[in-house]
Design an enzyme around this catalytic site. Structure first.
Site, PDB file in Angstrom:
ATOM      1  N   GLU A 114       0.834  -1.206   0.000  1.00  0.00           N
ATOM      2  CA  GLU A 114       0.000   0.000   0.000  1.00  0.00           C
ATOM      3  C   GLU A 114       0.868   1.256   0.000  1.00  0.00           C
ATOM      4  O   GLU A 114       0.629   2.190  -0.770  1.00  0.00           O
ATOM      5  CB  GLU A 114      -0.929   0.014   1.224  1.00  0.00           C
ATOM      6  CG  GLU A 114      -1.901  -1.160   1.303  1.00  0.00           C
ATOM      7  CD  GLU A 114      -2.867  -1.221   0.117  1.00  0.00           C
ATOM      8  OE1 GLU A 114      -3.031  -0.208  -0.591  1.00  0.00           O
ATOM      9  OE2 GLU A 114      -3.444  -2.308  -0.106  1.00  0.00           O
ATOM     10  N   ASN A 123       1.156   3.732  -3.166  1.00  0.00           N
ATOM     11  CA  ASN A 123       0.779   5.149  -3.043  1.00  0.00           C
ATOM     12  C   ASN A 123       1.877   6.077  -3.537  1.00  0.00           C
ATOM     13  O   ASN A 123       1.591   7.081  -4.208  1.00  0.00           O
ATOM     14  CB  ASN A 123       0.459   5.486  -1.586  1.00  0.00           C
ATOM     15  CG  ASN A 123      -0.965   5.095  -1.213  1.00  0.00           C
ATOM     16  OD1 ASN A 123      -1.741   4.680  -2.061  1.00  0.00           O
ATOM     17  ND2 ASN A 123      -1.296   5.227   0.059  1.00  0.00           N
ATOM     18  N   ARG A 173     -10.082   4.275  -7.233  1.00  0.00           N
ATOM     19  CA  ARG A 173      -9.473   3.567  -6.107  1.00  0.00           C
ATOM     20  C   ARG A 173     -10.397   3.559  -4.897  1.00  0.00           C
ATOM     21  O   ARG A 173     -11.389   4.273  -4.844  1.00  0.00           O
ATOM     22  CB  ARG A 173      -8.110   4.188  -5.787  1.00  0.00           C
ATOM     23  CG  ARG A 173      -7.128   3.996  -6.973  1.00  0.00           C
ATOM     24  CD  ARG A 173      -5.736   4.455  -6.642  1.00  0.00           C
ATOM     25  NE  ARG A 173      -5.199   3.771  -5.490  1.00  0.00           N
ATOM     26  CZ  ARG A 173      -4.682   2.548  -5.525  1.00  0.00           C
ATOM     27  NH1 ARG A 173      -4.600   1.906  -6.655  1.00  0.00           N
ATOM     28  NH2 ARG A 173      -4.230   1.984  -4.421  1.00  0.00           N
TER      29      ARG A 173
HETATM   30  N1  LIG Z   1       2.626   9.048  -1.212  1.00  0.00           N
HETATM   31  C1  LIG Z   1       1.572   9.851  -1.457  1.00  0.00           C
HETATM   32  N2  LIG Z   1       1.743  10.999  -2.157  1.00  0.00           N
HETATM   33  C2  LIG Z   1       0.695  11.817  -2.425  1.00  0.00           C
HETATM   34  N3  LIG Z   1      -0.563  11.557  -2.022  1.00  0.00           N
HETATM   35  C3  LIG Z   1      -0.809  10.435  -1.315  1.00  0.00           C
HETATM   36  C4  LIG Z   1       0.238   9.535  -1.005  1.00  0.00           C
HETATM   37  N4  LIG Z   1      -0.287   8.520  -0.296  1.00  0.00           N
HETATM   38  C5  LIG Z   1      -1.602   8.778  -0.187  1.00  0.00           C
HETATM   39  N5  LIG Z   1      -1.933   9.937  -0.791  1.00  0.00           N
HETATM   40  C6  LIG Z   1      -3.266  10.561  -0.850  1.00  0.00           C
HETATM   41  O1  LIG Z   1      -4.085   9.974   0.148  1.00  0.00           O
HETATM   42  C7  LIG Z   1      -5.252   9.412  -0.434  1.00  0.00           C
HETATM   43  C8  LIG Z   1      -5.705   8.201   0.337  1.00  0.00           C
HETATM   44  O2  LIG Z   1      -4.744   7.182   0.229  1.00  0.00           O
HETATM   45  P1  LIG Z   1      -5.151   5.652   0.442  1.00  0.00           P
HETATM   46  O3  LIG Z   1      -5.863   5.514   1.753  1.00  0.00           O
HETATM   47  O4  LIG Z   1      -3.948   4.826   0.266  1.00  0.00           O
HETATM   48  O5  LIG Z   1      -6.238   5.353  -0.689  1.00  0.00           O
HETATM   49  P2  LIG Z   1      -6.069   5.192  -2.281  1.00  0.00           P
HETATM   50  O6  LIG Z   1      -4.659   4.828  -2.614  1.00  0.00           O
HETATM   51  O7  LIG Z   1      -7.018   4.105  -2.608  1.00  0.00           O
HETATM   52  O8  LIG Z   1      -6.461   6.501  -2.880  1.00  0.00           O
HETATM   53  C9  LIG Z   1      -4.888   9.149  -1.866  1.00  0.00           C
HETATM   54  O9  LIG Z   1      -6.041   9.111  -2.710  1.00  0.00           O
HETATM   55  C10 LIG Z   1      -3.962  10.318  -2.180  1.00  0.00           C
HETATM   56  O10 LIG Z   1      -4.703  11.480  -2.513  1.00  0.00           O
END
Ligand SMILES: Nc1ncnc2c1ncn2[C@@H]1O[C@H](COP(=O)(O)OP(=O)(O)O)[C@@H](O)[C@H]1O
Ligand SMILES: Nc1ncnc2c1ncn2[C@@H]1O[C@H](COP(=O)(O)OP(=O)(O)O)[C@@H](O)[C@H]1O
Lengths: 116, 148, 148, 116
Positions: B48, B52, B105
């Site tokens: 995850e 991300n 997502r």
């Molecule tokens: N490494 C990252 N860099 C930029 N934005 C991030 C990052 N990790 C997470 N995010 C932001 O946080 C949101 C939620 O992340 P997450 O819970 O992993 O759900 P998903 O990947 O399904 O969108 C993402 O949609 C994104 O906008």
């Protein structure tokens, strides 16, 4: 490993049975989504049966592909049916809530019996 | 707390490397006496966080670098995933279950990271990047820590 | 020749990390269509190079850093193992089969690295460290290259 | 995994049968050498039978442990006998020359029959 090998996809009436294997993660999600949608679109599929018994890993990218197909089929009265997930995969399916909104069976025979 | 062992891995922001990252961390973590369910949880959490970094941090640009650091302590495992991507504007919002900026997502990444680690810290600066730090108690010590 | 994918791994000079290094490289290499024998050869070559960095380069001091870089090319795999240890005085001598400065060892490390890769380069500066670079053709391209 | 579990070491007259498993590399070499030598020294062993059927990997550090025991036993008319190596392990044993200087058998029964 997730290639759209013909023998992994079987159509029976309006049901598509797909046998997945390996790890369902970001590395394979796009390809899997595209292949599944090709089958769903060209064959007027209502029921998608996903045999997960050879899937060794799933994360939220993999779940996203499954949920996406569910959202595609349910508006037309269709279903996604999950078959034979291994314990570690089942756990993720349960935590995500997917197991609660989709039917699941231990094997293909049981799944097929439900829809034909 | 001093790390017993430590490794640091850098790789390109290519989707195929999510699986590499997962296997590498699991191989390193196996130096602790992890149970199979613990290893599975670690794999999901790493998937995850690395996923991300690639999708959100670097918006699928494949020539960027993701950095993964794993530290083994007597008590458990620390996993740090860093990108120098676009960063997160509102971390609290981003961490909410089912929240995602990508309609395709599920917004479950942070949910899994939280469920499968004992401590999760997210630091981010818009325009500069994101660092996710997870700590997971392992083995008897982990079980004890969880019971308390 | 441009690398399709690349990773770089740093870890402490601990004997247990030989196994980690081997598994990590094999996981990365599996992005190429390696055969099982090819994967086994890669694992042995990595084990020997990383083992040498720890035993000979760092003389079993466990707080030093070994650096491993793996590059995937269309034609095959490049593996680079670097230490900043004591270096090798006479590289030609060191690479001779059965030569070892340690009476307990067999002097087969370089033999295996040579047998299991298509190109082996050893650079070393006494007092500064050693860099071992191996290239291995993989798959159909590898078979063709070997046949020519 | 290579721990000196009592049931991995069996003595029969002046023969020691040891069942190894996992990867024989630098990470386990010291421990294995020490455990083997404890058994060899305290029990006046002449024949060391190493069952390698569950060994998944060997490199020159692992080979060194085997050759070291060979050098220890041969001056007194002893032997090291290898049993059941898997193909990838066998290949390394052959390349190193160990397979040529040591006897090897497909299973323990055959190996034991040779020495008793
Ligand atoms: N490494 C990252 N860099 C930029 N934005 C991030 C990052 N990790 C997470 N995010 C932001 O946080 C949101 C939620 O992340 P997450 O819970 O992993 O759900 P998903 O990947 O399904 O969108 C993402 O949609 C994104 O906008
Ligand atoms: N990274 C290194 N740093 C210093 N010396 C090295 C290194 N690698 C190899 N050597 C020297 O080269 C010799 C031969 O190496 P090798 O063929 O791997 O056999 P072995 O490890 O069994 O001694 C070693 O005994 C050592 O003296």
């Amino acid at each position: 490993m997730l290639a759209g090998d013909a023998d992994r996809y079987r159509t029976k009436m309006d049901a598509l049975l797909v046998r997945l294997s390996g790890d369902l993660d970001l590395g394979v999600a796009d390809k899997l989504r595209i292949t599944l949608d090709e089958h769903l679109n060209t064959k007027k599929i209502k029921y998608l049966i996903m045999n997960l018994s050879r899937v060794t890993f799933v994360d939220s990218s993999g779940l996203g592909v499954i949920l996406g197909r569910y959202k595609k089929l349910t508006p037309f009265g269709g279903k996604v049916i999950l078959v034979g997930a291994q314990p570690q995969v089942k756990r993720i399916l349960e935590l995500s809530g997917l197991m609660q909104i989709m039917e699941s069976y231990l094997d293909e025979a049981n799944a097929l019996a439900k829809i034909v | 707390m001093k790390a017993v062992n430590c490794c640091s891995i850098e790789f390109h922001s290519i989707a195929e490397n999510v699986s590499f990252a997962r296997v590498a961390v699991a191989a390193f973590a196996s130096q602790l006496d992890c149970t199979l369910p613990e290893l599975e949880e670690i794999k999901v959490a790493v998937s995850e966080a690395v996923g991300n970094a690639i999708i959100h941090g670097y918006r699928k640009q494949t020539d960027k670098t993701v950095r993964l650091t794993v530290k083994i302590y007597k008590e458990g495992l620390e996993i740090i995933v860093e990108d120098s991507g676009q960063g997160i504007d509102d971390i609290d919002l981003a961490m909410q279950p089912a929240y995602s900026t990508d309609p395709e997502r599920m917004g479950l990444g942070f949910v899994f990271m939280q469920s499968f680690s004992d401590r999760l810290r997210v630091e981010s600066t818009p325009g500069l990047g994101t660092t996710v730090t997870m700590f997971k108690h392992i083995g008897i010590r982990g079980a004890k820590a969880r019971a308390n």
